[in-house]
Motif scaffolding. Sequence first.
Motif, PDB file in Angstrom:
ATOM      1  N   LEU A 111      -6.553 -10.092  -5.393  1.00  0.00           N
ATOM      2  CA  LEU A 111      -6.285  -9.342  -6.620  1.00  0.00           C
ATOM      3  C   LEU A 111      -7.275  -8.191  -6.797  1.00  0.00           C
ATOM      4  CD1 LEU A 111      -5.410 -12.109  -9.250  1.00  0.00           C
ATOM      5  CD2 LEU A 111      -3.908 -10.854  -7.703  1.00  0.00           C
ATOM      6  N   ASP A 112      -8.497  -8.371  -6.336  1.00  0.00           N
ATOM      7  CA  ASP A 112      -9.483  -7.294  -6.456  1.00  0.00           C
ATOM      8  C   ASP A 112      -9.049  -6.070  -5.645  1.00  0.00           C
ATOM      9  OD1 ASP A 112     -11.663  -8.429  -8.154  1.00  0.00           O
ATOM     10  OD2 ASP A 112     -11.657  -9.947  -6.574  1.00  0.00           O
ATOM     11  N   ASP A 113      -8.452  -6.298  -4.477  1.00  0.00           N
ATOM     12  CA  ASP A 113      -7.949  -5.182  -3.671  1.00  0.00           C
ATOM     13  C   ASP A 113      -6.772  -4.508  -4.367  1.00  0.00           C
ATOM     14  OD1 ASP A 113      -9.869  -5.844  -1.807  1.00  0.00           O
ATOM     15  OD2 ASP A 113      -8.473  -6.780  -0.399  1.00  0.00           O
ATOM     16  N   LEU A 114      -5.895  -5.319  -4.972  1.00  0.00           N
ATOM     17  CA  LEU A 114      -4.774  -4.740  -5.731  1.00  0.00           C
ATOM     18  C   LEU A 114      -5.291  -3.894  -6.890  1.00  0.00           C
ATOM     19  CD1 LEU A 114      -2.191  -7.680  -5.920  1.00  0.00           C
ATOM     20  CD2 LEU A 114      -2.128  -5.658  -4.448  1.00  0.00           C
ATOM     21  N   TRP A 115      -6.329  -4.376  -7.534  1.00  0.00           N
ATOM     22  CA  TRP A 115      -6.926  -3.645  -8.659  1.00  0.00           C
ATOM     23  C   TRP A 115      -7.489  -2.303  -8.179  1.00  0.00           C
ATOM     24  CZ3 TRP A 115     -12.504  -3.629  -9.818  1.00  0.00           C
ATOM     25  CH2 TRP A 115     -12.805  -2.942 -11.004  1.00  0.00           C
ATOM     26  N   LEU A 116      -8.214  -2.335  -7.048  1.00  0.00           N
ATOM     27  CA  LEU A 116      -8.753  -1.086  -6.490  1.00  0.00           C
ATOM     28  C   LEU A 116      -7.633  -0.109  -6.141  1.00  0.00           C
ATOM     29  CD1 LEU A 116     -11.587  -2.394  -4.134  1.00  0.00           C
ATOM     30  CD2 LEU A 116     -11.854  -1.081  -6.245  1.00  0.00           C
ATOM     31  N   ALA A 117      -6.576  -0.622  -5.550  1.00  0.00           N
ATOM     32  CA  ALA A 117      -5.463   0.241  -5.157  1.00  0.00           C
ATOM     33  C   ALA A 117      -4.756   0.837  -6.377  1.00  0.00           C
ATOM     34  CB  ALA A 117      -4.465  -0.542  -4.309  1.00  0.00           C
ATOM     35  N   SER A 118      -4.773   0.123  -7.489  1.00  0.00           N
ATOM     36  CA  SER A 118      -4.094   0.622  -8.690  1.00  0.00           C
ATOM     37  C   SER A 118      -4.816   1.820  -9.304  1.00  0.00           C
ATOM     38  CB  SER A 118      -3.981  -0.488  -9.736  1.00  0.00           C
ATOM     39  OG  SER A 118      -5.241  -0.760 -10.331  1.00  0.00           O
ATOM     40  N   GLY A 119      -6.137   1.876  -9.120  1.00  0.00           N
ATOM     41  CA  GLY A 119      -6.919   2.985  -9.668  1.00  0.00           C
ATOM     42  C   GLY A 119      -7.161   2.897 -11.168  1.00  0.00           C
ATOM     43  N   VAL A 120      -6.918   1.735 -11.772  1.00  0.00           N
ATOM     44  CA  VAL A 120      -7.107   1.590 -13.220  1.00  0.00           C
ATOM     45  C   VAL A 120      -8.542   1.153 -13.532  1.00  0.00           C
ATOM     46  CG1 VAL A 120      -4.678   1.096 -13.660  1.00  0.00           C
ATOM     47  CG2 VAL A 120      -6.258  -0.800 -13.224  1.00  0.00           C
ATOM     48  N   GLY A 121      -8.891   1.179 -14.801  1.00  0.00           N
ATOM     49  CA  GLY A 121     -10.238   0.847 -15.242  1.00  0.00           C
ATOM     50  C   GLY A 121     -10.533  -0.645 -15.243  1.00  0.00           C
ATOM     51  N   THR A 127      -1.691 -16.519  -5.468  1.00  0.00           N
ATOM     52  CA  THR A 127      -0.419 -16.621  -4.754  1.00  0.00           C
ATOM     53  C   THR A 127       0.337 -15.301  -4.866  1.00  0.00           C
ATOM     54  OG1 THR A 127       0.744 -17.415  -6.709  1.00  0.00           O
ATOM     55  CG2 THR A 127      -0.232 -19.097  -5.245  1.00  0.00           C
ATOM     56  N   HIS A 128       1.319 -15.139  -4.019  1.00  0.00           N
ATOM     57  CA  HIS A 128       2.141 -13.917  -4.056  1.00  0.00           C
ATOM     58  C   HIS A 128       2.770 -13.732  -5.429  1.00  0.00           C
ATOM     59  CE1 HIS A 128       2.763 -12.918   0.446  1.00  0.00           C
ATOM     60  NE2 HIS A 128       1.637 -13.564   0.288  1.00  0.00           N
ATOM     61  N   GLU A 129       3.289 -14.815  -6.005  1.00  0.00           N
ATOM     62  CA  GLU A 129       3.941 -14.712  -7.315  1.00  0.00           C
ATOM     63  C   GLU A 129       2.963 -14.228  -8.379  1.00  0.00           C
ATOM     64  OE1 GLU A 129       5.960 -17.795  -4.827  1.00  0.00           O
ATOM     65  OE2 GLU A 129       3.898 -17.498  -5.431  1.00  0.00           O
ATOM     66  N   LEU A 130       1.781 -14.814  -8.390  1.00  0.00           N
ATOM     67  CA  LEU A 130       0.779 -14.398  -9.380  1.00  0.00           C
ATOM     68  C   LEU A 130       0.268 -12.989  -9.104  1.00  0.00           C
ATOM     69  CD1 LEU A 130      -1.152 -17.741  -9.889  1.00  0.00           C
ATOM     70  CD2 LEU A 130       0.262 -16.553 -11.566  1.00  0.00           C
ATOM     71  N   SER A 131       0.190 -12.616  -7.848  1.00  0.00           N
ATOM     72  CA  SER A 131      -0.223 -11.249  -7.491  1.00  0.00           C
ATOM     73  C   SER A 131       0.767 -10.241  -8.047  1.00  0.00           C
ATOM     74  CB  SER A 131      -0.315 -11.095  -5.970  1.00  0.00           C
ATOM     75  OG  SER A 131      -1.243 -12.003  -5.440  1.00  0.00           O
ATOM     76  N   GLN A 132       2.043 -10.581  -7.961  1.00  0.00           N
ATOM     77  CA  GLN A 132       3.074  -9.705  -8.502  1.00  0.00           C
ATOM     78  C   GLN A 132       2.985  -9.647 -10.026  1.00  0.00           C
ATOM     79  OE1 GLN A 132       6.732 -11.284  -6.870  1.00  0.00           O
ATOM     80  NE2 GLN A 132       6.012 -10.989  -4.789  1.00  0.00           N
ATOM     81  N   MET A 133       2.702 -10.787 -10.632  1.00  0.00           N
ATOM     82  CA  MET A 133       2.552 -10.813 -12.098  1.00  0.00           C
ATOM     83  C   MET A 133       1.358  -9.969 -12.525  1.00  0.00           C
ATOM     84  SD  MET A 133       3.438 -14.779 -12.957  1.00  0.00           S
ATOM     85  CE  MET A 133       3.055 -14.578 -14.678  1.00  0.00           C
ATOM     86  N   ILE A 162       6.296  -3.094  -9.389  1.00  0.00           N
ATOM     87  CA  ILE A 162       7.425  -2.937  -8.470  1.00  0.00           C
ATOM     88  C   ILE A 162       6.935  -2.493  -7.097  1.00  0.00           C
ATOM     89  CG2 ILE A 162       9.498  -1.550  -8.011  1.00  0.00           C
ATOM     90  CD1 ILE A 162       9.930  -1.603 -11.107  1.00  0.00           C
ATOM     91  N   GLU A 163       5.963  -1.601  -7.089  1.00  0.00           N
ATOM     92  CA  GLU A 163       5.380  -1.131  -5.826  1.00  0.00           C
ATOM     93  C   GLU A 163       4.756  -2.299  -5.046  1.00  0.00           C
ATOM     94  OE1 GLU A 163       2.018   2.136  -4.425  1.00  0.00           O
ATOM     95  OE2 GLU A 163       2.754   2.180  -6.487  1.00  0.00           O
ATOM     96  N   VAL A 164       4.043  -3.171  -5.756  1.00  0.00           N
ATOM     97  CA  VAL A 164       3.409  -4.327  -5.114  1.00  0.00           C
ATOM     98  C   VAL A 164       4.464  -5.315  -4.620  1.00  0.00           C
ATOM     99  CG1 VAL A 164       1.960  -6.371  -5.540  1.00  0.00           C
ATOM    100  CG2 VAL A 164       1.206  -4.104  -6.308  1.00  0.00           C
ATOM    101  N   ILE A 165       5.479  -5.569  -5.420  1.00  0.00           N
ATOM    102  CA  ILE A 165       6.554  -6.476  -4.996  1.00  0.00           C
ATOM    103  C   ILE A 165       7.188  -5.969  -3.701  1.00  0.00           C
ATOM    104  CG2 ILE A 165       8.893  -7.274  -5.567  1.00  0.00           C
ATOM    105  CD1 ILE A 165       7.891  -7.425  -8.531  1.00  0.00           C
TER     106      ILE A 165
END
Length: 130
Positions: free
Chosen positions: A18-28, A71-77, A88-91
């Motif tokens: 999730l930390d990598d997803l957060w970095l990729a999102s570019g949000v605060g 999990t993948h499901e929680l990552s999408q959430m 949607i991009e992550v899914i």
Amino acid sequence: MLRLRNIPIRVNGQRVCLDDLWLASGVGTNLSPTCWLQEKTTQQTLLEMNLEMSMSETDLVCSLEGAVYATHELSQMYASWVDAEYGIEVINALLAFDDSSVQPVKEVTDTVEAGHAFIAAVEKERALIS
């Protein structure tokens, strides 16, 4: 390797960082995985998943390598919580990643051919390990 917006996303088995997803999102930092995990709705979702899937919370979300994995499901959430469009991009990225990691299976009916296929698979696995 899974990449999103030019950022490598670590995947450990069926868990996504999730930390990598957060970095990729570019949000605060207000939309970090830690903040998401503290949300009442997230806690309710984890409790519901624990009951329905007979999985402990650590099976669903855990800390590895100093980062939060889920999990993948929680990552999408989580991604959808950050931003609906990003979700949607992550899914789509996870679906493409899953599809690319699955090799098509050829049906083998001849026992000799099956033996050769098995030996080839073992040799391929050994080459990957060494």
